[in-house]
Design a protein around this motif. Structure first.
Motif, short mmCIF file in Angstrom:
data_model
loop_
_atom_site.label_atom_id
_atom_site.label_comp_id
_atom_site.label_asym_id
_atom_site.label_seq_id
_atom_site.Cartn_x
_atom_site.Cartn_y
_atom_site.Cartn_z
N PHE A 230 0.96 -1.36 -0.08
CA PHE A 230 -0.01 -0.13 0.07
C PHE A 230 0.81 1.35 0.11
CE2 PHE A 230 -2.63 -3.51 1.37
CZ PHE A 230 -3.68 -3.39 0.72
N GLU A 234 0.16 4.07 -2.97
CA GLU A 234 -0.12 5.31 -2.56
C GLU A 234 1.04 6.18 -3.24
OE1 GLU A 234 -2.77 6.79 -1.40
OE2 GLU A 234 -3.60 4.79 -1.19
N TYR A 261 -6.64 3.59 -11.11
CA TYR A 261 -6.61 2.61 -9.74
C TYR A 261 -7.47 1.54 -9.87
CZ TYR A 261 -6.77 1.94 -4.82
OH TYR A 261 -6.88 1.56 -3.55
N SER A 276 -13.37 1.00 -5.26
CA SER A 276 -12.02 1.17 -5.56
C SER A 276 -11.99 2.62 -6.56
CB SER A 276 -11.03 0.30 -5.87
OG SER A 276 -11.27 0.00 -7.38
N GLY A 279 -13.17 5.36 -4.11
CA GLY A 279 -12.02 5.56 -3.12
C GLY A 279 -10.54 5.98 -3.68
N GLY A 280 -10.26 5.92 -4.64
CA GLY A 280 -9.34 6.60 -5.36
C GLY A 280 -9.31 7.89 -5.71
N LEU A 283 -9.23 9.89 -2.18
CA LEU A 283 -7.99 9.95 -1.81
C LEU A 283 -7.12 10.77 -2.76
CD1 LEU A 283 -7.00 6.25 -0.69
CD2 LEU A 283 -7.62 8.47 0.80
N HIS A 300 -5.72 4.02 3.98
CA HIS A 300 -5.46 2.65 3.06
C HIS A 300 -4.96 1.42 3.62
CE1 HIS A 300 -4.97 1.53 -1.49
NE2 HIS A 300 -5.63 0.67 -0.91
#
Length: 319
Positions: A230, A234, A261, A276, A279-280, A283, A300
């Motif tokens: 992770f 990131e 992603y 995802s 979420g991507g 973030l 994450h």
């Protein structure tokens, strides 16, 4: 400290994150947002209908073939949204030779990361050789991504930090709230068969259980190795793909990053793959506004390890 003050302060910190998200949604080009959403939906449908990741790519004979196939998938997810923006929303992207080169480098680096063989594979025979391969593969893949990111960091225009690895001005409470909000979703996921078939990832080293009196230690070492992946993700997605590309596309760079992603989750359960993308996106927005990936990395990692726990207890419950 007054309890009402604490609650108000926590709410204020969370409001900052919500403000980032609201401002992004209001400001982003709606046609690009629509295109990326529809395009990602098409790619997800094709992947799960045709078994592109789990069957076709996984069934290829050589790692070179896997690299080429993954590179093409990642190009579809990452480059095509930029092609749409350049062709139809020209004001969003500044096209330069360096930008064009970065567009190709990005999917190539991650395809290499996914497909490359661990040099320690088969260095030791037997069960413990297999364990060594498992726990060293993800740290090795961090190096595969880290080396080109270091080179690009040195030759591209100066960044405030190494691809967002800074805690300057970081406030932890909003990220803790984000983790707390994920708990109900993970509890729900832990009741689903496809999630339980994939998690916990710890089941990959179940074969060592009969041969050691220190199983917990070996399990913890595995989870640390798992967590390293992770850091890789990131650094690459919220660091490189956001902080390098905003120079050419501004905040619009976050959407192609989110589609890319999402595409690396094509081998995961469908719910995880779909979530995802969002979420991507979240973030990425936070990384862009704060110029830091550290808080997102903590979130994450927290989600990943909570999914491990959820998968463990969910499988126990289903027995």
């Amino acid at each position: 400290m007054n309890q009402n003050f604490v609650i108000a302060n926590n709410f204020l910190h969370m409001t900052v994150i919500l403000t980032y998200l609201r401002e992004y949604v209001l400001a982003i080009d709606k046609w690009l947002l629509l295109f990326c959403s529809v395009w990602m939906g098409i790619l997800i449908a094709l992947n799960y209908q045709l078994g592109i990741e789990r069957e076709i790519i996984a069934g290829l004979d050589s790692r070179l073939e896997q690299f080429i196939a993954l590179f093409l998938v990642y190009c579809c997810a990452f480059i095509i949204p930029y092609v749409f923006a350049i062709a139809l929303r020209r004001q969003l992207v500044i096209v330069t030779p360096v930008f064009g080169l970065l567009l190709v480098i990005a999917p190539a680096v991650f395809a290499l990361k996914v497909s490359v063989a661990n040099p320690l594979e088969n260095i030791m025979e037997g069960m413990w050789g297999n364990y060594l391969t498992v726990i060293t593969t993800l740290p090795f893949k961090l190096l595969v991504v880290l080396i080109p990111l270091i080179v690009l960091y040195k030759i591209l225009p100066t960044q405030q930090s190494f691809w967002g690895m800074t805690v300057q001005g970081l406030r932890w409470r909003p990220y803790l709230w984000m983790l707390a909000m994920m708990v109900p979703l993970i509890v729900f996921a832990s009741t689903q068969a496809d999630f339980l078939s994939a998690y916990p990832r710890l089941k990959q080293i179940a074969f060592i259980a009969p041969y050691t009196d220190n199983l917990l230690g070996y399990q913890l070492l595995y989870e640390i190795s798992y967590g390293i992946d992770f850091v890789t993700i990131e650094l690459f997605f919220r660091g490189f793909l956001v902080l390098a590309f905003v120079r050419y596309a501004g905040p619009a760079a976050i959407l192609p990053m989110a589609t890319f992603y999402c595409s690396i989750h094509f081998g995961k359960p469908l719910f995880e793959c779909i979530s995802s993308f969002f979420g991507g996106l979240i973030l990425g927005i936070i990384a862009h506004r704060t110029q830091s990936i550290v808080g997102g990395l903590a979130v994450h990692l927290g989600i990943a390890w909570m999914m491990e726990i959820g998968g463990y207890f969910g499988n126990l419950w289903m027995k």
